[in-house]
Scaffold this motif. Structure first.
Motif, PDB file in Angstrom:
ATOM      1  N   GLU A   5       6.667  28.758  80.890  1.00  0.00           N
ATOM      2  CA  GLU A   5       6.832  27.843  82.035  1.00  0.00           C
ATOM      3  C   GLU A   5       8.228  27.239  82.107  1.00  0.00           C
ATOM      4  OE1 GLU A   5       3.819  24.935  81.486  1.00  0.00           O
ATOM      5  OE2 GLU A   5       2.226  26.457  81.494  1.00  0.00           O
ATOM      6  N   LEU A   6       9.008  27.516  81.107  1.00  0.00           N
ATOM      7  CA  LEU A   6      10.351  26.925  81.060  1.00  0.00           C
ATOM      8  C   LEU A   6      11.374  27.864  81.689  1.00  0.00           C
ATOM      9  CD1 LEU A   6      10.144  25.627  77.385  1.00  0.00           C
ATOM     10  CD2 LEU A   6       9.816  24.299  79.493  1.00  0.00           C
ATOM     11  N   ASP A   7      12.473  27.289  82.152  1.00  0.00           N
ATOM     12  CA  ASP A   7      13.533  28.114  82.733  1.00  0.00           C
ATOM     13  C   ASP A   7      14.369  28.785  81.655  1.00  0.00           C
ATOM     14  OD1 ASP A   7      13.248  27.498  85.648  1.00  0.00           O
ATOM     15  OD2 ASP A   7      13.466  25.462  84.875  1.00  0.00           O
ATOM     16  N   VAL A   8      14.636  28.027  80.600  1.00  0.00           N
ATOM     17  CA  VAL A   8      15.466  28.591  79.539  1.00  0.00           C
ATOM     18  C   VAL A   8      15.046  27.993  78.206  1.00  0.00           C
ATOM     19  CG1 VAL A   8      17.280  26.851  79.870  1.00  0.00           C
ATOM     20  CG2 VAL A   8      17.867  29.020  78.799  1.00  0.00           C
ATOM     21  N   VAL A   9      15.085  28.816  77.178  1.00  0.00           N
ATOM     22  CA  VAL A   9      14.754  28.349  75.836  1.00  0.00           C
ATOM     23  C   VAL A   9      15.923  28.680  74.903  1.00  0.00           C
ATOM     24  CG1 VAL A   9      13.247  28.724  73.836  1.00  0.00           C
ATOM     25  CG2 VAL A   9      12.266  28.528  76.132  1.00  0.00           C
ATOM     26  N   PHE A  10      16.377  27.643  74.182  1.00  0.00           N
ATOM     27  CA  PHE A  10      17.390  27.842  73.149  1.00  0.00           C
ATOM     28  C   PHE A  10      16.689  28.007  71.801  1.00  0.00           C
ATOM     29  CE2 PHE A  10      19.408  25.280  76.451  1.00  0.00           C
ATOM     30  CZ  PHE A  10      20.652  25.875  76.611  1.00  0.00           C
ATOM     31  N   THR A  11      17.080  29.002  71.040  1.00  0.00           N
ATOM     32  CA  THR A  11      16.579  29.104  69.673  1.00  0.00           C
ATOM     33  C   THR A  11      17.738  28.840  68.721  1.00  0.00           C
ATOM     34  OG1 THR A  11      16.865  31.503  69.910  1.00  0.00           O
ATOM     35  CG2 THR A  11      14.627  30.667  70.057  1.00  0.00           C
ATOM     36  N   SER A  12      17.557  27.793  67.944  1.00  0.00           N
ATOM     37  CA  SER A  12      18.599  27.400  66.995  1.00  0.00           C
ATOM     38  C   SER A  12      17.956  27.376  65.628  1.00  0.00           C
ATOM     39  CB  SER A  12      19.141  26.029  67.399  1.00  0.00           C
ATOM     40  OG  SER A  12      20.182  25.659  66.543  1.00  0.00           O
ATOM     41  N   THR A  13      17.714  28.565  65.109  1.00  0.00           N
ATOM     42  CA  THR A  13      16.909  28.743  63.906  1.00  0.00           C
ATOM     43  C   THR A  13      17.737  29.473  62.850  1.00  0.00           C
ATOM     44  OG1 THR A  13      16.089  30.661  65.120  1.00  0.00           O
ATOM     45  CG2 THR A  13      14.648  28.752  65.033  1.00  0.00           C
ATOM     46  N   PRO A  14      17.325  29.397  61.591  1.00  0.00           N
ATOM     47  CA  PRO A  14      18.033  30.153  60.544  1.00  0.00           C
ATOM     48  C   PRO A  14      17.954  31.653  60.825  1.00  0.00           C
ATOM     49  CG  PRO A  14      16.485  28.573  59.589  1.00  0.00           C
ATOM     50  CD  PRO A  14      16.208  28.604  61.056  1.00  0.00           C
ATOM     51  N   SER A  15      18.881  32.429  60.289  1.00  0.00           N
ATOM     52  CA  SER A  15      18.839  33.868  60.576  1.00  0.00           C
ATOM     53  C   SER A  15      17.533  34.465  60.059  1.00  0.00           C
ATOM     54  CB  SER A  15      20.053  34.603  59.997  1.00  0.00           C
ATOM     55  OG  SER A  15      20.311  34.211  58.684  1.00  0.00           O
ATOM     56  N   GLY A  16      17.028  35.447  60.799  1.00  0.00           N
ATOM     57  CA  GLY A  16      15.769  36.076  60.421  1.00  0.00           C
ATOM     58  C   GLY A  16      14.556  35.493  61.120  1.00  0.00           C
ATOM     59  N   VAL A  17      14.705  34.440  61.894  1.00  0.00           N
ATOM     60  CA  VAL A  17      13.554  33.827  62.580  1.00  0.00           C
ATOM     61  C   VAL A  17      13.447  34.318  64.021  1.00  0.00           C
ATOM     62  CG1 VAL A  17      12.549  31.649  63.378  1.00  0.00           C
ATOM     63  CG2 VAL A  17      13.593  31.792  61.104  1.00  0.00           C
ATOM     64  N   SER A  18      14.520  34.172  64.789  1.00  0.00           N
ATOM     65  CA  SER A  18      14.398  34.539  66.204  1.00  0.00           C
ATOM     66  C   SER A  18      14.273  36.054  66.370  1.00  0.00           C
ATOM     67  CB  SER A  18      15.583  33.995  67.012  1.00  0.00           C
ATOM     68  OG  SER A  18      16.794  34.431  66.475  1.00  0.00           O
ATOM     69  N   SER A  19      14.733  36.825  65.410  1.00  0.00           N
ATOM     70  CA  SER A  19      14.555  38.287  65.483  1.00  0.00           C
ATOM     71  C   SER A  19      13.075  38.655  65.558  1.00  0.00           C
ATOM     72  CB  SER A  19      15.182  38.952  64.258  1.00  0.00           C
ATOM     73  OG  SER A  19      14.566  38.475  63.074  1.00  0.00           O
ATOM     74  N   LYS A  20      12.237  37.814  64.968  1.00  0.00           N
ATOM     75  CA  LYS A  20      10.788  38.067  65.024  1.00  0.00           C
ATOM     76  C   LYS A  20      10.144  37.318  66.188  1.00  0.00           C
ATOM     77  CE  LYS A  20      10.271  39.114  60.157  1.00  0.00           C
ATOM     78  NZ  LYS A  20      11.752  39.015  59.886  1.00  0.00           N
ATOM     79  N   LEU A  21      10.653  36.138  66.461  1.00  0.00           N
ATOM     80  CA  LEU A  21      10.013  35.259  67.442  1.00  0.00           C
ATOM     81  C   LEU A  21      10.238  35.709  68.876  1.00  0.00           C
ATOM     82  CD1 LEU A  21       8.584  32.385  67.535  1.00  0.00           C
ATOM     83  CD2 LEU A  21      10.870  31.454  67.878  1.00  0.00           C
ATOM     84  N   LEU A  22      11.449  36.136  69.193  1.00  0.00           N
ATOM     85  CA  LEU A  22      11.792  36.349  70.603  1.00  0.00           C
ATOM     86  C   LEU A  22      11.318  37.679  71.203  1.00  0.00           C
ATOM     87  CD1 LEU A  22      15.290  34.703  71.072  1.00  0.00           C
ATOM     88  CD2 LEU A  22      13.010  33.749  71.364  1.00  0.00           C
ATOM     89  N   PRO A  23      11.388  38.802  70.500  1.00  0.00           N
ATOM     90  CA  PRO A  23      11.058  40.060  71.172  1.00  0.00           C
ATOM     91  C   PRO A  23       9.752  40.047  71.976  1.00  0.00           C
ATOM     92  CG  PRO A  23      12.100  40.534  69.083  1.00  0.00           C
ATOM     93  CD  PRO A  23      11.901  39.042  69.145  1.00  0.00           C
ATOM     94  N   PRO A  24       8.649  39.486  71.437  1.00  0.00           N
ATOM     95  CA  PRO A  24       7.421  39.496  72.249  1.00  0.00           C
ATOM     96  C   PRO A  24       7.504  38.617  73.497  1.00  0.00           C
ATOM     97  CG  PRO A  24       6.972  38.821  69.965  1.00  0.00           C
ATOM     98  CD  PRO A  24       8.445  38.902  70.107  1.00  0.00           C
ATOM     99  N   LEU A  25       8.482  37.735  73.563  1.00  0.00           N
ATOM    100  CA  LEU A  25       8.536  36.789  74.683  1.00  0.00           C
ATOM    101  C   LEU A  25       9.452  37.277  75.798  1.00  0.00           C
ATOM    102  CD1 LEU A  25       9.002  33.562  72.514  1.00  0.00           C
ATOM    103  CD2 LEU A  25       6.880  34.302  73.618  1.00  0.00           C
ATOM    104  N   LEU A  26      10.110  38.397  75.618  1.00  0.00           N
ATOM    105  CA  LEU A  26      11.164  38.791  76.554  1.00  0.00           C
ATOM    106  C   LEU A  26      10.627  39.316  77.885  1.00  0.00           C
ATOM    107  CD1 LEU A  26      13.753  40.398  74.092  1.00  0.00           C
ATOM    108  CD2 LEU A  26      13.817  38.148  75.149  1.00  0.00           C
TER     109      LEU A  26
END
Lengths: 344, 344, 344, 344
Positions: C66-87
């Motif tokens: 529901e958001l327009d934009v999401v910033f991920t400011s996480t340690p390396s190795g986190v967003s690589s797993k978190l973001l792909p399903p959300l794209l």
């Protein structure tokens, strides 16, 4: 002299090594560890390369018994368990933690929130405020080396309390400290980015040095009044500046306060009473065993402001511990301790 | 709004520029100099390149008269001479120096060791402690913006004194400050190598903010007692932490002190009362106009410790000055001032 | 605009909050956590009291969608797993970690010593060096926000490399950084007493920003040569000063280097080219989104020294991320980002 | 030994006092002044109370002639005039300024922008890089003590240049220094608020230590190539970290560089070669006369990064001066200089 250090990897232990390295009477220093046996010390602490390339040794009762003196510079709750079984040997012990300082065991448990040392060990311990307890220190088997804040506070206030020049009632002590007092364990409290460009008060009215100061005020100045004491962390590594505020007794003058301090410490090499100064700071004792004291009376309010500065790792820990060793073993009190302050 | 700044090259002036740059109601900022006319400001201060590439202008009565408001951020003894002849214009003035703060001219001359401003100018000046003097500020021609230390001290103590929850008698205030409070003039006092790794007390009992605090305590809380006040420099650039120690009146509790503060400031956007905290430091207001206050009672001594933190250049100088401008001109008090603190 | 931040408790996340708070186009900011759902944010971070008194929310695909934009400011190795399903959602993503920066997945695994993000996600990511990749950023679904060191290095070197004014061969880059770049996790590396009064080099030739710089030099300047790059920690919180040393091509002059930079960035509000300066330091961009660049040729050696300064948390992280958001959403590039540097 | 210090109030002079105080062979230290005759030294420098309560003396040829050695620690341009008339006495001189370092008088006038010392005095001066010029130092009448930057740079590079393991051509040296190197004269350059939280490069390609380094590279390693050398100020008081970047000669390995250094310095007590380290910083030599050196080869680029750390006031000034005195007078080189670094 053969010397041992338990807790050599902490800041107190490292400072003991720094100072003992140039102590003429010390022939051998052994470093002990509970967890890292065999590790070459200078590989853990690069600044000691060529100076301490020897391995850490296991804590062992027989090895310790062959030493003349053992310093324990461990977190609270460790030496209270470690030392009591060793007190029958001929070795002398100087404990830099708070475990043997408070004679009232309930006070220890209340303020430290830990189990106290056994009462017989606490009873035989001698409070190592060098300038005030010299005779007892000479004969001590186990010295409870004072805390950093109490050292600065007591050296500056005891003479004035004892001579009834200031009132204990209403005493307020505002102490500022560098971050090294918090030890070498990383935490948010000591994380650079949280600490730099930040001055912060903590443990308000709850610091474990409060009962230690009160106990010593009773012991040495017969003063039995609770104090207000706060501690503020400032963004520097070393140094304590303790500012105390006290009502002066009737007809007392600034001159009297000054001369009371001068007289008290005239034969004590490490306490310097400063009469006039535009700026009075911790850098004038940095890296040294000095405690400098300055006093001003405010005629508008009838109160005195009494300030003491020390290096928390030297006069507030390792330096005073070595001063106590010197007293215990009959050396000149200043042996190995006459470093000139690094004021810059 | 057309705004002028006299003393733009000092730290107060530079901070005014920083904050006014994002103030929606300010259309034009003119920078004045007594010595450097025509110099491009951003060539003197590289951080302002692309932001203030305009020249410094000569201080001139006619030019000033065309402006809505002029801030003077000059060393003490300058605006006392500069402003009185200008007070007949329609321009409003906000003075960040101490020259118009003390109503008793003898106090000024005693504590500042300088000639005071003329009495009629001092009389018409309004003390700009925003949260306590809003009505007078609205109508003010000339605002005497408070000192940095007084701001922190007064905001935290006035509510408690006014409600008789603490005694003024016996009050002790120990304030710690970053070095920027000493301004931009190089001296041994502010030389890096003398200041870094050093915490130092100075001007003991002699700081010129003492009569300012006492005057405001009388004015706003009807309290007429001399205070003990000391200032200690800590090795950081910005920030003041002011710790006050006061006896509480009978039956007063920590809860009462806390709610008194909450109630006093409930409609004031820049004062935040902090109930619980493990560590309370200046970084939580860094770069912002907030004043955070925390209070603890020590049941052992019956005394309260009251702590306030501010950024000395914002709430302690330029920020409060702009807050006063907002009040004077009927803008929302927070206009241009809602910066989030840079806690790291 | 509705904005989300994942990793709000880290220094990048906190800086996003600081800057977005005064962004006119942002109406709502939601903060997400993987572990601390429901906690009131301002109780964890006292500096945000009255500003962010809202609870942390659980990371949830529907809420994020529901958001327009999401910033991920996480340690390396986190967003690589978190973001792909959300794209597949309509939300845009801006990742401040290094997980999507390196197009060559083997490079990622070699330098980061972690499993890389899936190749299709990496392929569609756009490298967010705002001044050099504007068109691609406008259409980006997923932005890989540049590292702090690469931002300073690339902005200062790309124009000169692209115009063949300096040789890539033999390039040496010596970057100095404040400690906040190491994040908020306590360690000996960031422990105050180990870091204060210490300048230390680390990860020599092994920093994970090396392949990022080399990839961008190839991408934007067609330069395909390995670089020498080192990083030195200095005792301050914020700021990067990156000094690059390069052989200049025949007949090239200091003037040419200067005007090449001026021309490249003439329509870029955040890059400032400094011609003359006695002292060039990080404080001139502190707290701001500026990158200042200065260049000097040494006629004795035929080499140029090119220096860039940024605030690592702003232009080197959160500021550039918001600049990219502005570009993505068609706002003026400077919206919410025109803070004046806190040079003191 | 009777020792004199001219320039005792500067940081070099104060550090000489600190170190000489515990030097066994020094019986008497006289402090000289050109302007403040009779002043009690410890009243100017409170940290020396009880240690140097003696008055400053007038600079007088007869008094100086009675001393064994005189250190001059004066700003450049002073000892060039002061010392030449005194060189006929039996006293030996060690000059800590740059006045006698450059054999080419035009170089002095070009880089220092001052009139040089007379050529005969310069000719008889001996460059006091202790580890490389021992024989000449033993017989020296007048020692030109090396600069702080040259000491760190030369100790780390000379062995590798001399053995042709690295190329002088293309050499880049990026040195970082604490602020004490700038001396004790207040200026905007050293003003706390301008320096704290700031890392700044200055005098790019124009530092007067450049010709000194080049002269010594020719003298000791037969290398005659101009160098790129920059200096960056970091916000700490003491310490230099000098990072050098050099192309290695064909087939050279990291091991070879390491063993070349080990071999060169195996009998030199103050130079320590560090093989493995996660973080290599100035704190490991703080307050001591050590120079620590670390070298890494980057196989990707065929370049070596060579790093040296010293305390600029000790090995970079007063410590090396005393080391030279020890050599001159036939004492053990380490006499009075075996301080353990204050790594915290």
């Amino acid at each position: 002299m053969k010397v041992g250090i338990i807790g050599a990897t902490g800041y107190g232990g490292l400072e003991l090594i720094r100072l003992l390295h140039n102590h003429n009477e010390v022939e051998k220093i052994k470093l002990f560890t509970s967890s890292d046996e065999g590790a070459i010390f200078s590989q853990k602490f690069g600044h000691l390369k060529k100076l301490y390339d020897q391995p850490l040794e296991k804590i062992d009762a027989d090895t310790l018994a062959e030493l003349d003196v053992v310093f324990t510079s461990t977190p609270s709750g460790v030496s209270s368990k470690l030392l009591p079984p060793l007190l029958n040997s001929s070795t002398k012990f100087i404990d830099l933690s708070g475990d043997f300082r408070l004679k009232n065991l309930e006070d220890y448990e209340k303020w430290y929130k830990k189990e106290s040392a056994p009462s017989d060990a606490v009873e035989q311990s001698v409070y190592g405020l060098s300038e005030w307890n010299k005779e007892a220190i000479q004969d001590a088997k186990l010295i409870a080396n004072p805390g950093c804040y109490p050292t600065a506070v007591l050296l500056s206030l005891l003479p004035l309390l004892k001579e009834d020049l200031i009132y204990a009632n209403g005493l307020v002590i505002d102490a500022k400290s560098g971050i090294s007092g918090a030890g070498n364990k990383p935490s948010m409290m000591t994380h650079f980015s949280e600490t730099n460009e930040n001055t912060a008060i903590y443990k308000i009215h709850e610091h474990q040095h409060i009962p230690e100061i009160e106990q010593a005020m009773k012991m040495f100045a017969n003063s039995d009044t609770p104090i207000t004491f706060t501690t503020t962390l400032v963004p520097m590594t070393r140094g304590i500046l303790a500012t105390s505020y006290a009502q002066i007794t009737p007809c007392t003058t600034e001159e009297q306060l000054y001369y009371c301090l001068v007289k008290q410490y005239q034969s004590n090499p490490f306490v310097r009473i400063i009469k006039e100064t535009a700026k009075f700071g911790t850098n004038q004792v940095y890296g040294s065993n000095f405690c400098d004291i300055h006093v001003k009376v405010d005629s508008r309010t009838g109160r005195a402001t009494i300030i003491a500065v020390i290096d928390n790792l030297v006069k507030g820990a390792a330096g005073q511990a070595i001063q106590n060793m010197n007293i215990q073993f009959g050396f000149d009190e200043t042996t190995g301790l006459m470093q000139v302050p690094l004021y810059i």
